[in-house]
Design an enzyme around this catalytic site. Structure first.
Site, mmCIF file in Angstrom:
data_model
loop_
_atom_site.group_PDB
_atom_site.id
_atom_site.type_symbol
_atom_site.label_atom_id
_atom_site.label_comp_id
_atom_site.label_asym_id
_atom_site.label_seq_id
_atom_site.Cartn_x
_atom_site.Cartn_y
_atom_site.Cartn_z
ATOM 1 N N LYS A 197 0.841 -1.198 0.000
ATOM 2 C CA LYS A 197 0.000 0.000 0.000
ATOM 3 C C LYS A 197 0.874 1.245 0.000
ATOM 4 O O LYS A 197 1.660 1.468 0.923
ATOM 5 C CB LYS A 197 -0.912 -0.010 1.223
ATOM 6 C CG LYS A 197 -1.727 1.262 1.419
ATOM 7 C CD LYS A 197 -2.486 1.224 2.741
ATOM 8 C CE LYS A 197 -3.104 2.575 3.067
ATOM 9 N NZ LYS A 197 -3.764 2.580 4.393
ATOM 10 N N ASP A 242 -2.871 10.418 3.614
ATOM 11 C CA ASP A 242 -4.280 10.052 3.681
ATOM 12 C C ASP A 242 -5.035 11.073 4.516
ATOM 13 O O ASP A 242 -4.932 11.095 5.743
ATOM 14 C CB ASP A 242 -4.433 8.651 4.288
ATOM 15 C CG ASP A 242 -5.896 8.231 4.381
ATOM 16 O OD1 ASP A 242 -6.721 8.796 3.641
ATOM 17 O OD2 ASP A 242 -6.190 7.333 5.186
ATOM 18 N N LYS A 267 -10.396 12.679 8.170
ATOM 19 C CA LYS A 267 -9.881 12.333 9.485
ATOM 20 C C LYS A 267 -9.859 13.567 10.379
ATOM 21 O O LYS A 267 -9.734 14.704 9.907
ATOM 22 C CB LYS A 267 -8.448 11.798 9.378
ATOM 23 C CG LYS A 267 -8.295 10.478 8.662
ATOM 24 C CD LYS A 267 -6.836 10.102 8.582
ATOM 25 C CE LYS A 267 -6.618 8.783 7.846
ATOM 26 N NZ LYS A 267 -7.050 7.635 8.641
ATOM 27 N N ASP A 298 1.422 6.421 5.874
ATOM 28 C CA ASP A 298 0.434 5.521 5.281
ATOM 29 C C ASP A 298 0.957 4.819 4.036
ATOM 30 O O ASP A 298 0.246 4.030 3.424
ATOM 31 C CB ASP A 298 -0.849 6.283 4.965
ATOM 32 C CG ASP A 298 -2.090 5.427 5.167
ATOM 33 O OD1 ASP A 298 -2.013 4.429 5.904
ATOM 34 O OD2 ASP A 298 -3.144 5.762 4.589
ATOM 35 N N ASP A 330 -12.323 6.717 3.900
ATOM 36 C CA ASP A 330 -11.098 6.560 4.696
ATOM 37 C C ASP A 330 -10.640 5.114 4.734
ATOM 38 O O ASP A 330 -9.635 4.800 5.367
ATOM 39 C CB ASP A 330 -11.341 7.094 6.119
ATOM 40 C CG ASP A 330 -10.047 7.312 6.882
ATOM 41 O OD1 ASP A 330 -8.983 7.416 6.227
ATOM 42 O OD2 ASP A 330 -10.091 7.364 8.125
ATOM 43 N N GLU A 387 -9.464 3.585 2.107
ATOM 44 C CA GLU A 387 -8.974 3.663 0.733
ATOM 45 C C GLU A 387 -7.856 2.678 0.439
ATOM 46 O O GLU A 387 -7.667 2.269 -0.704
ATOM 47 C CB GLU A 387 -8.500 5.097 0.421
ATOM 48 C CG GLU A 387 -7.093 5.439 0.853
ATOM 49 C CD GLU A 387 -6.836 5.309 2.351
ATOM 50 O OE1 GLU A 387 -5.697 4.982 2.726
ATOM 51 O OE2 GLU A 387 -7.759 5.529 3.156
ATOM 52 N N ARG A 399 -7.454 -0.479 1.143
ATOM 53 C CA ARG A 399 -7.906 -1.777 0.625
ATOM 54 C C ARG A 399 -8.405 -1.651 -0.811
ATOM 55 O O ARG A 399 -8.388 -2.621 -1.561
ATOM 56 C CB ARG A 399 -8.985 -2.354 1.546
ATOM 57 C CG ARG A 399 -10.277 -1.589 1.582
ATOM 58 C CD ARG A 399 -11.134 -1.934 2.788
ATOM 59 N NE ARG A 399 -10.519 -1.457 4.021
ATOM 60 C CZ ARG A 399 -11.043 -1.646 5.237
ATOM 61 N NH1 ARG A 399 -12.186 -2.315 5.366
ATOM 62 N NH2 ARG A 399 -10.435 -1.188 6.305
#
Length: 458
Positions: free
Chosen positions: A226, A231, A238, A249, A308, A310, A312
């Site tokens: 990933k 993010d 968030k 992230d 949020d 995202e 996956r």
């Protein structure tokens, strides 16, 4: 960061690693003046305590350092990681091979890490001659972990999708690998719609980074990481506290690049592929929205329950692409769920697989390498929790329960051909400093996976 390992053992200052059981024997072998100095300074062989012992002319002659005795509950095998901050400039060696010489040398080297991109990080010029038997590839492992830490620690203004690609390109070229990228709207033409949807709102174009290395006829091992370079949470934005660490992230991408460096440096007999969906989950007028429905490369329609979640989504398209080759082993990892941290904390990432042999082998290597992992269940009865009334699947559950498991189950829908699949939900960060593990970016799970791959393909 300067190399921490040296080769001149003849002039290296000995370090004695001692505990309450071994100290009497070591004490008997030291010069009487050194013993007197140790006693005068109050040295006791307790974990983390140390003494710098002079010779008759006042020069540093030896070091004694307290460690946990073998078998002690809660012992920290990374305690030698404190040494680089305690020792004066010089070259050192372990006076006798520790019980795990490779781990002691690794802890020492990782304890010397400093992130110095934006300010002058003082090189204390403390070097170690690795013990015999520490492993020819130890320097490569340390370099790989250092690279991952540096990537995670770099703020997002200097580590966006293009900068992450540049690091991957340099690594591939160093090892003679091939690399290609699919950028921006070309992701749609290449049938990678979820990666495009997540990254399209950013001014920094999303992309898929694709590295290939090794003999085409060798067993295929594919790593997917990933690469969400920052993010915001998207339109499900968030809060301030949750967003503060989102430079990390892309920790999954950093970790698979580190593992790839170990693999290629060792020359393992595999056909390696590394896939990194690199995006920034930003907010703009064209950002993807809650309850939008998007196609995926797999052909499954995906409802966006939360923008949020995202990571996956970008992994789903990359996993589908990887799965089409039916690799022997498919591994994905990312900083995916707070639920994993609530369950297991920051230092113990969960992993998921339906392959019992793979699970047992990885758990054994994680324990041996002191690179902790914990198996969690792919509990398929929970599949109904990510069902959607308007699409084939929702990217989140609605109850708030089993968040890490649901993420794994979501990703499992995009893997069908790989012989073995392994999913890791890492944190990629050390919240408070520990021996050998400074506060900041961390490379979790790579050493355990590397040991597993060395056993199978070395």
């Amino acid at each position: 960061m300067q190399p921490v390992f040296a080769t001149d053992a003849a002039t290296a200052i000995p370090i004695w690693l001692v505990d309450a059981g071994t100290w009497p024997n070591v004490r008997a072998r030291l010069d009487p003046a050194a013993i007197a100095f140790a006693e005068a300074t109050g040295f006791e062989p307790k974990p983390g305590r140390h003494a710098l012992l002079p010779d008759a002319k006042g020069r540093l002659a030896a070091v004694v350092f307290g460690v946990d005795p073998p078998g002690r509950a809660g012992r920290d095998p990374f305690l030698p990681g404190r040494l680089p901050a305690l020792l004066p400039r010089g070259t050192y060696r372990f006076a006798e091979p520790p019980g795990d010489a490779r781990l002691a040398a690794l802890a020492f080297a990782l304890g010397a890490y400093r992130f110095g991109r934006y300010h002058q990080a003082t090189d204390r010029e403390v070097r170690l001659v690795p013990p015999d038997g520490a492993g020819d590839d130890l320097a490569c492992v340390v370099e790989a972990v250092t690279m991952a830490r540096d990537l995670v620690n770099t703020p997002s203004n200097d580590m966006g999708p293009a900068e992450l690609e540049a690091v991957a390109r340099k690594l591939a070229e160093r090892h003679g690998g091939a690399i290609r990228t699919i950028v921006g709207d070309d992701l749609l033409a290449a049938n990678l719609p979820l990666i495009h949807a997540v990254g399209r709102a950013s001014t920094r174009a999303p992309r898929l980074i694709d590295i290939g290395w090794g003999d085409a006829d060798a067993p295929k091992v594919t790593l997917v990481g990933k690469g969400v370079c920052f993010d915001t949470g998207g339109l499900d934005i968030k809060g301030e506290t949750a967003m503060r660490l989102m430079k990390k992230d892309m920790g999954g991408a950093a970790t698979v690049l580190a593992l790839a460096h170990m693999i290629m440096g060792r020359g393992l007999k595999i056909r390696l592929r590394v896939l990194i969906p690199a995006v920034e989950n930003a907010i703009d007028g064209n950002a993807f929205r809650p309850l939008d429905v998007y196609p995926s490369r797999k052909g499954l329609s995906v409802e966006i329950g939360n923008t949020d979640a995202e990571g996956r989504l970008v992994l789903a398209d990359a996993l589908t692409l990887a799965d089409e080759e039916a690799p022997e082993l498919l591994v994905d990892m990312g900083t995916l769920t707070g639920a994993a941290r609530v369950a297991l904390g920051p230092d113990l990432p969960p992993f998921y697989t339906d392959d019992e042999d793979l699970a047992a082998s990885l758990a054994a290597h994680a324990a041996a390498e002191h690179d902790p992992l914990w198996r969690m269940p792919l509990w398929h009865p929970y599949d109904q929790m990510i069902e959607s009334k308007t699409a084939d699947v929702n990217n989140v559950g609605t109850s708030g329960f089993a968040g890490s498991i649901l993420c794994a189950l979501f990703l499992a829908r995009f893997v069908s051909e790989a012989k073995r699949w392994l999913h890791l939900d890492i944190y990629a960060w050390t919240p408070s400093a520990k021996p050998g593990r400074p506060e900041g970016g961390e490379c979790q799970a790579a050493r355990a996976l590397y040991a597993l791959l060395c056993e199978r393909y070395g």
